[in-house]
Design a protein around this motif. Structure first.
Motif, short mmCIF file in Angstrom:
data_model
loop_
_atom_site.label_atom_id
_atom_site.label_comp_id
_atom_site.label_asym_id
_atom_site.label_seq_id
_atom_site.Cartn_x
_atom_site.Cartn_y
_atom_site.Cartn_z
N THR A 7 0.83 -1.21 0.00
CA THR A 7 0.00 0.00 0.00
C THR A 7 0.86 1.25 0.00
O THR A 7 0.61 2.20 -0.75
N TYR A 8 1.89 1.24 0.84
CA TYR A 8 2.76 2.42 0.91
C TYR A 8 3.58 2.59 -0.36
O TYR A 8 3.64 3.69 -0.94
N LEU A 9 4.23 1.53 -0.82
CA LEU A 9 5.14 1.64 -1.95
C LEU A 9 4.40 1.98 -3.24
O LEU A 9 4.90 2.73 -4.08
N ILE A 10 3.19 1.44 -3.40
CA ILE A 10 2.40 1.76 -4.58
C ILE A 10 1.76 3.14 -4.46
O ILE A 10 1.78 3.95 -5.39
N GLY A 11 1.21 3.42 -3.28
CA GLY A 11 0.52 4.69 -3.10
C GLY A 11 1.44 5.89 -3.12
O GLY A 11 1.04 6.98 -3.54
N SER A 12 2.67 5.72 -2.67
CA SER A 12 3.60 6.85 -2.62
C SER A 12 4.36 7.04 -3.93
O SER A 12 5.02 8.07 -4.11
N TYR A 13 4.29 6.09 -4.85
CA TYR A 13 5.07 6.19 -6.08
C TYR A 13 4.77 7.46 -6.88
O TYR A 13 5.70 8.10 -7.40
N PRO A 14 3.49 7.87 -7.01
CA PRO A 14 3.23 9.12 -7.75
C PRO A 14 3.93 10.35 -7.19
O PRO A 14 4.19 11.31 -7.92
N LEU A 15 4.27 10.33 -5.89
CA LEU A 15 4.95 11.48 -5.29
C LEU A 15 6.35 11.66 -5.86
O LEU A 15 6.94 12.74 -5.73
N ARG A 16 6.90 10.63 -6.48
CA ARG A 16 8.22 10.75 -7.12
C ARG A 16 8.13 11.50 -8.45
O ARG A 16 9.15 11.80 -9.05
N PHE A 17 6.91 11.77 -8.88
CA PHE A 17 6.70 12.40 -10.19
C PHE A 17 5.84 13.66 -10.09
O PHE A 17 5.20 14.05 -11.05
N ASP A 18 5.81 14.29 -8.90
CA ASP A 18 4.91 15.43 -8.73
C ASP A 18 5.57 16.77 -9.06
O ASP A 18 5.01 17.83 -8.80
N SER A 19 6.76 16.74 -9.63
CA SER A 19 7.40 17.96 -10.14
C SER A 19 8.29 17.57 -11.31
O SER A 19 8.72 16.42 -11.42
N TYR A 28 8.94 1.16 -17.77
CA TYR A 28 9.05 0.72 -16.38
C TYR A 28 8.07 1.45 -15.47
O TYR A 28 7.51 0.85 -14.55
N VAL A 29 7.86 2.74 -15.71
CA VAL A 29 6.94 3.50 -14.86
C VAL A 29 5.55 2.87 -14.88
O VAL A 29 4.86 2.81 -13.86
N ASP A 30 5.14 2.36 -16.05
CA ASP A 30 3.82 1.73 -16.16
C ASP A 30 3.79 0.35 -15.53
O ASP A 30 2.74 -0.10 -15.06
N LYS A 31 4.93 -0.34 -15.50
CA LYS A 31 4.98 -1.71 -14.99
C LYS A 31 5.30 -1.80 -13.51
O LYS A 31 4.98 -2.81 -12.87
N ARG A 32 5.91 -0.78 -12.97
CA ARG A 32 6.50 -0.89 -11.65
C ARG A 32 5.52 -1.29 -10.56
O ARG A 32 5.80 -2.20 -9.74
N ASN A 33 4.37 -0.66 -10.48
CA ASN A 33 3.43 -0.97 -9.41
C ASN A 33 2.89 -2.39 -9.50
O ASN A 33 2.65 -3.04 -8.48
N ALA A 34 2.71 -2.89 -10.73
CA ALA A 34 2.28 -4.27 -10.89
C ALA A 34 3.35 -5.25 -10.40
O ALA A 34 3.03 -6.31 -9.84
#
Length: 416
Positions: free
Chosen positions: A341-353, A373-379
């Motif tokens: 939950t944390y690793l998937i949910g926080s991933y977008p924060l790496r791309f917020d700027s 990879y960005v599209d595959k990573r959470n899966a």
């Protein structure tokens, strides 16, 4: 987020994310040549080069070059690590052409004037002297010099006072001419720029570099000091502890499972097992965490612990116990679910700027993870099971193999 792959007329590939909502452009370039490719007698050369490339180039002396950067509000950040030499560029869209021209001059016509060289040398020597009083730096340097004795990874990226004193302008020119080439570069850009404009500017900026790099990339190596404990006496009420052993390469099929496992073990400062059991429950540490550190020619599982001298032995014991527990039991389903939950949910924060995006994509590109990879990573994270965690923990972790370096005046009587 659409990642575009562009290729310049000269064959240099770049990844681009167009973002026209703000008139800012970020560019990152990495060359696969770092301090590990220096001669041992010139240790710290790449790091010194990183401090010299904005000290005058072309028809601009150091003062004029710096003034032009300031007038145009340009950010140039050159850096050297064990495996890479890099530059991070930040500029307004209206100044992009001149920014890239200044970068071209820095990369192809640097001055390396004596006054600037001696000033940068003095700054590095002052920082080295200061580092001799910094327990964390002492611990990290000692750990690497012990873990990789005889290999370039044992050396410090910043060099030693003796080697820094020896470096001359011709040494910088020689290494630069062999290390910063067109065949060992990765380029990433994010911001208010079109593919056509970026391609044109990159071609002009980089066309003057050598076609092929000619530096001695070190051979693959492995962790060399299992089970050792090194204590460096240092008058301080606190002990700083660096620990670790061999790890996994980034392209290892088990790396994602190891990444999830480490998040539970020590990847989160406050909610990991190490944080909970060592810091929160027992009050044995000010800070404790672990991390995976894949290098180009070696791979590490590493960790850090800061504790009072009197509690150093007990804190280190508890770290070993938690590593052993993970090795034997793996994780609970609740721990795994929370980690996902944390690793998937926080991933977008790496791309917020835009600046974060360019950093993330630069890493993905140079690690060869693929443009998707960005599209595959959470899966990939979601697919990890408890069995995967247990398998990788048993493969990777061994508390008896840890190389431990302690800087302070620790009481280690209770530690193995």
């Amino acid at each position: 987020m659409e990642i575009q792959r562009i290729t310049t007329p000269g064959g240099i590939e770049a990844w681009l994310v167009e973002e026209h909502s703000l008139p800012i452009v970020f560019v990152e370039m990495y060359w696969r040549a770092g301090s590990s490719s220096e001669a041992s007698s010139l240790e710290g050369l790449a790091y010194m080069l990183s401090g010299m490339l904005d000290e005058g180039a072309g028809d601009l002396d150091s003062e004029a070059f710096q003034k032009r950067i300031a007038d145009l509000n340009i950010g140039f950040a050159f850096n050297a690590s064990k495996d890479f030499f890099s530059v991070h560029v930040r500029t307004l869209e209206e100044n992009l052409d001149e920014t890239m021209e200044l970068l071209r001059l820095a990369l192809t016509q640097p001055h390396f004037d004596e006054e600037a060289l001696e000033r940068v040398r003095a700054q590095i020597l002052a920082s080295l002297k200061q580092n001799l009083q910094d327990p964390e730096t002492i611990a990290a340097r000692t750990w690497f010099s012990t873990a990789f004795a005889g290999h370039p990874y044992a050396r410090s990226t910043r060099g030693t006072p003796e080697t820094v004193q020896a470096i001359q302008a011709d040494d910088l020119r020689d290494w630069m001419s062999r290390a910063l080439a067109r065949d060992n570069i990765t380029v990433t850009a994010v911001g208010d720029v079109t593919p056509e404009r970026l391609s044109r500017l990159l071609e002009k900026t980089l066309s003057g570099l050598p076609e092929n790099a000619n530096v001695a990339i070190p051979e693959a190596t492995s962790f060399q000091a299992p089970g050792r404990v090194e204590v460096i006496d240092y008058p301080n009420p606190q002990s700083v502890i660096q620990f670790g052993h061999s790890g996994l390469h980034r392209d290892d099929p088990d790396f994602i499972a190891a990444y999830v496992m480490n998040h539970v073990l020590g990847g989160s400062v406050l909610i990991s097992r190490l944080g909970e059991e060592v810091r929160e429950k027992r009050g044995l540490a000010y800070s404790v965490y672990s991390y995976l550190q894949p290098l180009e020619q070696a791979d590490l599982f590493s960790g850090y612990l800061a504790t009072g001298n009197a509690s150093a032995g007990k804190a280190l014991d508890q770290v070993r116990l938690e590593i052993a527990r993970m090795q034997k039991e793996g994780v609970s389903q609740e721990e795994l679910d929370n980690a996902k939950t944390y690793l998937i949910g926080s991933y977008p924060l790496r791309f917020d700027s835009s600046e974060k995006i360019v950093s993330q994509l630069s890493y993905i590109q140079r690690e060869g993870l693929g443009i998707d990879y960005v599209d595959k990573r959470n899966a990939l994270i979601e697919s990890i099971t408890r069995d995967d965690i247990l398998r990788v923990a048993q493969r990777l972790l061994d508390p008896e193999e840890l190389l431990v370096v302690v800087v302070g005046e620790p009481e280690l009587s209770s530690a193995p």
